[in-house]
Design an enzyme around this catalytic site. Structure first.
Site, PDB file in Angstrom:
ATOM      1  N   GLN A   1      19.393 -29.894  57.268  1.00 19.71           N
ATOM      2  CA  GLN A   1      20.589 -30.013  58.107  1.00 19.71           C
ATOM      3  C   GLN A   1      21.059 -28.623  58.496  1.00 19.71           C
ATOM      4  O   GLN A   1      21.224 -27.757  57.640  1.00 19.71           O
ATOM      5  CB  GLN A   1      21.698 -30.749  57.343  1.00 19.71           C
ATOM      6  CG  GLN A   1      22.946 -30.998  58.173  1.00 19.71           C
ATOM      7  CD  GLN A   1      24.010 -31.731  57.375  1.00 19.71           C
ATOM      8  OE1 GLN A   1      23.830 -31.975  56.193  1.00 19.71           O
ATOM      9  NE2 GLN A   1      25.107 -32.080  58.018  1.00 19.71           N
TER      10      GLN A   1
ATOM     11  N   GLY B   1      28.793 -24.836  55.701  1.00 13.10           N
ATOM     12  CA  GLY B   1      27.438 -24.706  55.174  1.00 13.10           C
ATOM     13  C   GLY B   1      27.224 -23.450  54.362  1.00 13.10           C
ATOM     14  O   GLY B   1      26.070 -23.042  54.157  1.00 13.10           O
ATOM     15  N   GLU B   2      28.298 -22.843  53.838  1.00 11.65           N
ATOM     16  CA  GLU B   2      28.129 -21.603  53.075  1.00 11.65           C
ATOM     17  C   GLU B   2      27.331 -21.842  51.795  1.00 11.65           C
ATOM     18  O   GLU B   2      26.565 -20.980  51.364  1.00 11.65           O
ATOM     19  CB  GLU B   2      29.494 -21.005  52.734  1.00 11.65           C
ATOM     20  CG  GLU B   2      29.396 -19.673  52.012  1.00 11.65           C
ATOM     21  CD  GLU B   2      30.731 -18.984  51.832  1.00 11.65           C
ATOM     22  OE1 GLU B   2      30.862 -18.221  50.857  1.00 11.65           O
ATOM     23  OE2 GLU B   2      31.644 -19.227  52.656  1.00 11.65           O
ATOM     24  N   ARG B   3      27.515 -23.013  51.195  1.00 10.11           N
ATOM     25  CA  ARG B   3      26.775 -23.314  49.968  1.00 10.11           C
ATOM     26  C   ARG B   3      25.276 -23.363  50.254  1.00 10.11           C
ATOM     27  O   ARG B   3      24.453 -22.841  49.472  1.00 10.11           O
ATOM     28  CB  ARG B   3      27.262 -24.643  49.392  1.00 10.11           C
ATOM     29  CG  ARG B   3      26.577 -25.074  48.107  1.00 10.11           C
ATOM     30  CD  ARG B   3      27.311 -26.268  47.502  1.00 10.11           C
ATOM     31  NE  ARG B   3      26.585 -26.833  46.391  1.00 10.11           N
ATOM     32  CZ  ARG B   3      25.662 -27.770  46.481  1.00 10.11           C
ATOM     33  NH1 ARG B   3      25.349 -28.258  47.692  1.00 10.11           N
ATOM     34  NH2 ARG B   3      25.047 -28.231  45.420  1.00 10.11           N
TER      35      ARG B   3
END
Length: 566
Positions: free
Chosen positions: A76, A95-97
């Site tokens: 994704q 989406g930093e993780r």
């Protein structure tokens, strides 16, 4: 208790993406080829989000995600926005993780969706995304809500965007007012309960206080353990009830032009929070003051104004604290007397104010402030009080020397009877014990021959006693003090002692004699006396006769001395 998370927030994240992309296309701004939506970006082009509220990323979970990315790739794309004025640099919006896990996995490029967004759109999108996460801490949630408020969103708007109630949003926003020490406790986890060290409901209440008072409350951290206990402690010691104040809440001239009716430190002036009392009538609640310094200033100003109107002398708060913080000691040193304090020298416990009620001249009252309640109290100057009392013969009515109530007198008599009973029983034991020991000793001597076995028993008990004293029981009486001889002569004494003396000594060393006392009645000793056919009733009658004779002598003593005086 945190509010249950809801699903179906407005029109969803796709609505935000759609608006942002439409605005971007309307500008027809050029986009770098490498940064086209859906393109692959080098990982070094990406930067963490400035408004990302998440501060903690579980390392174990990141390693698991990194392993998945190594095996299957990033399925994704993350969401980024171009950073204005910097070429090939993008800020991660969502989406930093995944970005952190990709770095751990050694991935050099990431699939990214580039959408130009304003700061307001970024904080809204991040708040919507993070608000659905189960692992988001209350502090991180408060940071997220705070970013929205800082970008022009009102509490009502935030509540609508996130599908929350305004009271919940307000309570979460208040966590931003916690001092650094309290915020650190919110991030710590209790190993036993798995909950934050500082309970969420206590944190909501603590956040209403200024930082210096928060730090003061945290010094007694054990007082804040548990939700209800912590809230009760804070409301008793760090807030004041505005429903009973002597000033008007809308008075803007009392102190610094700040009326309580519109003050943000009045809990009634904020939206109804989760832990606020619900209104019970038509009149809105007056709330609690969380600014103790301002409350003290207003209480002092009203106190001085009332005294001035009545043309009375008044002490300010600092002077009152100096006098009253140490109770009667401070009043004595300052030369004052509390006017309304009951006078214990008076038979009716009347205060000095009551004693002077019918007097022509009364002491001039001095108004002071009770440092604990901040209420006005009345003092008298000690010198003036004594002078007016002497002139007008105002004095406490002394109590009668033997003015006991019936209950007090009965208790006194009962204690006297109980004491006499114990003394008689002690006398019985003192007379019975040697008789029992002598009878048993003689029986042993006759049966075993000249007390040889008793001497062996005495030596064994002595060894046992010395072990108790030196090893486990340091409170026992020293055996040499008991016998009145040096410890080196005890063996010689055992060789010459009578059987009854040896038995007494042996029983004492074994601990049996120490357990016979007048309070429990020594039933074992009486049972032994019964077996040995010793007349215990005769001993009891003799002790009673001695006690009666002693009581009769005590009653006759005053009469005899009185007759001698005549």
């Amino acid at each position: 208790m945190a509010e249950t998370k809801k699903k179906g927030l407005g029109r969803g994240l796709s609505h935000l993406f759609g608006e942002a992309e439409a605005a971007y296309r309307a500008t027809e701004a050029p986009v770098a080829t490498a940064a086209a939506p859906g393109n692959v970006l080098p990982i070094e082009f990406l930067r963490p989000g400035r408004y990302q509220p998440r501060r903690h990323f579980d390392e174990g979970a990141l390693e698991e995600l990194a392993s998945s990315i190594r095996a299957h790739g990033l399925l994704q794309p993350i969401l980024v926005r171009p950073i204005e004025g910097e070429k090939n640099t993008f800020e991660i919006v969502a989406g930093e993780r995944r970005w952190r896990a990709a770095k751990k996995a050694g991935i050099n490029e990431l699939l990214a969706r580039v959408v130009p967004m304003t700061d307001a759109q970024v904080v809204e999108l991040q708040a919507v995304e993070n608000d659905q996460r189960e692992d988001l801490t209350p502090i991180e949630q408060s940071i997220s809500y705070g970013h929205m408020r800082d970008h022009g969103f009102t509490v009502e708007t935030i509540a609508t965007k996130l599908g929350r109630s305004p009271s919940h949003v307000y309570s979460v926003l208040k966590l931003n007012d916690l001092c650094p020490e309290a915020r650190a406790l919110m991030l710590e986890t209790n190993e036993e309960t798995g909950q934050p060290v500082l309970h969420l409901s206590v944190a909501y209440e603590l956040a209403t206080l200024p930082h210096d008072l928060q730090a003061k409350a945290l010094k007694d951290r054990w007082q804040l353990e548990g939700a209800r206990r912590g809230i009760d402690y804070l409301r008793r010691h760090f807030v004041r009830d505005l429903s009973k104040v002597p000033w008007e809440l809308d008075d803007s001239a009392l102190v610094k032009g700040k009326p309580c009716s519109t003050c943000p430190n009045n809990t009634a002036c904020r939206p109804l929070g989760l832990f606020d009392p619900k209104p019970t009538g038509k009149k809105p609640p007056t709330g609690m003051c969380t600014d103790l310094r301002c409350y003290e200033e207003k209480a002092e100003a009203q106190h001085l104004a009332d005294a001035k109107d009545k043309e009375l002398e008044a002490l300010n708060l600092a002077q009152s604290k100096k006098l009253l913080d140490r109770g009667t000691l401070g009043l004595d040193e300052g030369g004052y007397v509390l006017a309304t304090q009951p006078n214990h020298e008076d038979a009716q416990s009347r205060s000095w104010k009551q004693l002077f009620a019918g007097a022509e001249k009364k002491p001039a009252p001095v108004k002071a402030i009770d440092p604990r309640t901040l209420e006005t109290i009345e003092l008298y100057r000690r010198d003036e009080l004594k002078e007016l009392a002497r002139e007008q013969d105002v004095k406490p009515k002394p109590r009668a020397p033997d003015a006991y109530t019936k209950l007090q007198q009965k208790r006194k008599e009962d204690r006297k009877k109980e004491k006499a009973k114990i003394e008689r029983k002690a006398g019985e034991l003192a007379a019975l014990t040697p008789a029992v020991f002598e009878r048993v000793g003689n029986l042993f001597a006759a049966a075993l021959g000249q007390g040889v076995i008793l001497r062996m028993l005495a030596r064994q008990c002595l060894a046992l006693y010395e072990w108790f004293e030196n090893g486990a029981d340091g409170e026992r009486v020293n055996i040499s003090e008991l016998l009145g001889m040096p410890s080196t002569k005890i063996d010689a004494w055992i060789d010459k002692a009578k059987p009854s003396e040896l038995l007494t000594f042996a029983l004492f060393c074994a601990g049996g004699a120490n357990d016979w006392n007048a309070v429990d009645g020594a039933p074992g000793l009486y049972e032994l006396a019964k077996v040995l056919k010793i007349d215990t009733k005769a001993i009891a009658r003799a002790q009673q006769a001695n006690a009666d004779a002693e009581e009769k002598a005590n009653k006759a003593e005053p009469k005899k001395s009185k007759g001698g005086a005549k």
